[in-house]
Design a protein around this motif. Structure first.
Motif, PDB file in Angstrom:
ATOM      1  N   LEU A  42       7.782 -13.219   3.125  1.00  0.00           N
ATOM      2  CA  LEU A  42       7.661 -14.505   3.805  1.00  0.00           C
ATOM      3  C   LEU A  42       7.559 -15.643   2.795  1.00  0.00           C
ATOM      4  O   LEU A  42       8.159 -16.714   2.996  1.00  0.00           O
ATOM      5  CB  LEU A  42       6.431 -14.499   4.724  1.00  0.00           C
ATOM      6  N   ALA A  43       6.833 -15.429   1.705  1.00  0.00           N
ATOM      7  CA  ALA A  43       6.732 -16.455   0.661  1.00  0.00           C
ATOM      8  C   ALA A  43       8.111 -16.788   0.098  1.00  0.00           C
ATOM      9  O   ALA A  43       8.444 -17.958  -0.139  1.00  0.00           O
ATOM     10  CB  ALA A  43       5.795 -15.974  -0.448  1.00  0.00           C
ATOM     11  N   ALA A  44       8.933 -15.756  -0.094  1.00  0.00           N
ATOM     12  CA  ALA A  44      10.288 -15.984  -0.606  1.00  0.00           C
ATOM     13  C   ALA A  44      11.128 -16.762   0.405  1.00  0.00           C
ATOM     14  O   ALA A  44      11.885 -17.662   0.037  1.00  0.00           O
ATOM     15  CB  ALA A  44      10.949 -14.652  -0.941  1.00  0.00           C
TER      16      ALA A  44
ATOM     17  N   THR B 252       1.486  -5.071   4.674  1.00  0.00           N
ATOM     18  CA  THR B 252       1.221  -6.482   4.937  1.00  0.00           C
ATOM     19  C   THR B 252       1.379  -7.320   3.674  1.00  0.00           C
ATOM     20  O   THR B 252       1.908  -8.439   3.722  1.00  0.00           O
ATOM     21  CB  THR B 252      -0.197  -6.648   5.518  1.00  0.00           C
ATOM     22  N   ILE B 253       0.939  -6.787   2.536  1.00  0.00           N
ATOM     23  CA  ILE B 253       1.111  -7.512   1.267  1.00  0.00           C
ATOM     24  C   ILE B 253       2.592  -7.707   0.960  1.00  0.00           C
ATOM     25  O   ILE B 253       3.029  -8.807   0.583  1.00  0.00           O
ATOM     26  CB  ILE B 253       0.402  -6.760   0.125  1.00  0.00           C
ATOM     27  N   GLU B 254       3.395  -6.665   1.169  1.00  0.00           N
ATOM     28  CA  GLU B 254       4.830  -6.788   0.929  1.00  0.00           C
ATOM     29  C   GLU B 254       5.471  -7.766   1.912  1.00  0.00           C
ATOM     30  O   GLU B 254       6.359  -8.550   1.539  1.00  0.00           O
ATOM     31  CB  GLU B 254       5.501  -5.416   1.037  1.00  0.00           C
TER      32      GLU B 254
ATOM     33  N   TYR C 291      -4.614  -9.799   7.317  1.00  0.00           N
ATOM     34  CA  TYR C 291      -4.811  -8.418   7.769  1.00  0.00           C
ATOM     35  C   TYR C 291      -6.208  -8.245   8.353  1.00  0.00           C
ATOM     36  O   TYR C 291      -6.397  -7.600   9.389  1.00  0.00           O
ATOM     37  CB  TYR C 291      -4.598  -7.479   6.590  1.00  0.00           C
ATOM     38  N   ARG C 292      -7.216  -8.840   7.713  1.00  0.00           N
ATOM     39  CA  ARG C 292      -8.590  -8.726   8.212  1.00  0.00           C
ATOM     40  C   ARG C 292      -8.790  -9.530   9.486  1.00  0.00           C
ATOM     41  O   ARG C 292      -9.620  -9.186  10.321  1.00  0.00           O
ATOM     42  CB  ARG C 292      -9.591  -9.182   7.144  1.00  0.00           C
TER      43      ARG C 292
ATOM     44  N   GLU D 166      -4.575 -11.995  -1.891  1.00  0.00           N
ATOM     45  CA  GLU D 166      -5.748 -12.522  -1.194  1.00  0.00           C
ATOM     46  C   GLU D 166      -5.356 -13.088   0.171  1.00  0.00           C
ATOM     47  O   GLU D 166      -6.048 -12.894   1.167  1.00  0.00           O
ATOM     48  CB  GLU D 166      -6.422 -13.599  -2.052  1.00  0.00           C
ATOM     49  N   ILE D 167      -4.211 -13.774   0.211  1.00  0.00           N
ATOM     50  CA  ILE D 167      -3.711 -14.331   1.469  1.00  0.00           C
ATOM     51  C   ILE D 167      -3.387 -13.204   2.449  1.00  0.00           C
ATOM     52  O   ILE D 167      -3.767 -13.250   3.627  1.00  0.00           O
ATOM     53  CB  ILE D 167      -2.459 -15.195   1.199  1.00  0.00           C
TER      54      ILE D 167
END
Length: 336
Positions: free
Chosen positions: A146-148, A139-141, A277-278, A271-272
């Motif tokens: 998505l940010a890119a 999820t972090i990756e 994910y949570r 953190e986002i």
């Protein structure tokens, strides 16, 4: 403008700000689902707007391509897309955690590839759902990718995180009010929640802050918990209120708050990712835990639970008979 007038304006035309942004040369990014990282949209200097369906509106164009298993909301969004109603958006983010949404993403990509439709750029947020370390890392990756894709300015991420935290804190205060007696009118709370997804302006936050300082409570003391599919509007809440009762909470995928975490994020982006994910973890654990729902019903001192499901929510439908039995065993009246 007071909160109720602002809500009326937003819900009468949820895409108003998106169209205005385009007219000013700015960007608007749509999103589908409760677990999309709105922080990234804000940090990309774009206006976030959660897309929603139009209840009971005909969907003749969508019916040419979508099977009956698609949710009514996805069908309605497809109809808006295919008829040019979403052309005001630069892109739209779909979540893989929502089966209808992720299938709609693939259908629209293929229709665009074949030249059958135009519209904004579809983006997929590949949010992992299994509770394990590898899923969080994935999820972090996915959040980085998505940010890119959104051309996020990393220098703006911290401010965007604080902006979303401030909004969630206001909505948490609204939820806490519903535990009191008397509680706010359920239909009004639902309208506030719906409008909050379509208007991320400071004007909305300030209006909500003022309303929370002097909330208008319902006169009824009979309390109802609503569980299951997310209603598209307030008709179900109004029906409850016509019987001199009030919905004091909804347990569905539109209302879940992120689960607490002991993990320390290494960056704003992590953190986002952890928050999203949570959030999906909270949805899955709550709707699949009969004991937690029974406990919530007792905490809220409700006189009954309504389990409301749409036909396309097949996953929840399997849980419904077990939930009904658990609630009756706990002495809680239930309407399925």
């Amino acid at each position: 403008m007071n909160l109720e007038s602002l809500i009326d304006r937003v819900l009468a035309d949820p895409l108003r700000e998106a169209r205005s942004a385009g007219a000013r040369g700015g960007r608007a990014v749509g999103y589908i689902g409760p677990d999309i990282p709105v922080e990234l949209i804000l940090a990309a200097s774009a206006i976030p707007v959660r897309l929603c369906g139009t209840p009971a509106a005909p969907t003749p164009h969508a019916e040419r391509y979508l099977e009956a298993s698609f949710s009514p909301e996805s069908r309605s969004i497809a109809e808006q897309w295919l008829t040019g109603g979403l052309d005001c958006f630069d892109s739209v983010i779909f979540s893989r955690s929502d089966d209808s949404a992720q299938r709609l993403y693939y259908y629209l990509c293929e229709l665009q590839r074949r030249g059958r439709c135009g519209g904004p750029k579809p983006l997929l947020y590949d949010l992992a759902r299994i509770k394990r370390a590898l899923s969080l890392a994935h999820t972090i990756e996915s959040t980085r990718r998505l940010a890119a894709a959104l051309n996020v300015n990393e220098a703006d991420l911290d401010g965007a995180v604080q902006r979303v935290k401030a909004r969630l804190a206001l909505l948490s205060r609204l939820t806490a009010l519903r535990a009191g007696t008397p509680a706010p009118q359920g239909s009004l709370v639902h309208r506030i929640m719906r409008a909050s997804h379509c208007d991320w302006s400071m004007e909305f936050d300030l209006a909500l802050e003022r309303w929370l300082a002097a909330p208008v409570n319902a006169g009824s003391t009979r309390r109802v918990l609503l569980v299951g599919s997310a209603p598209p509007d307030e008709r179900l809440h109004c029906a409850v209120e016509s019987a001199d009762a009030a919905v004091v909470d909804e347990l569905n995928d539109a209302s879940a708050a992120p689960l607490a975490s002991s993990l320390r994020p290494a960056s704003a982006l992590e953190e986002i990712a952890q928050r999203c994910y949570r959030t999906i973890g909270a949805i899955r654990s709550l709707l699949q835990s009969r004991q937690d729902i029974c406990r919530r019903a007792h905490e809220l001192r409700v006189q009954g639970v309504i389990v409301w499901l749409i036909a396309e929510d097949t996953g929840l439908a399997w849980e419904a008979p077990h939930l009904e039995r658990a609630l009756r065993d706990a002495g809680v009246p239930v309407l399925l």
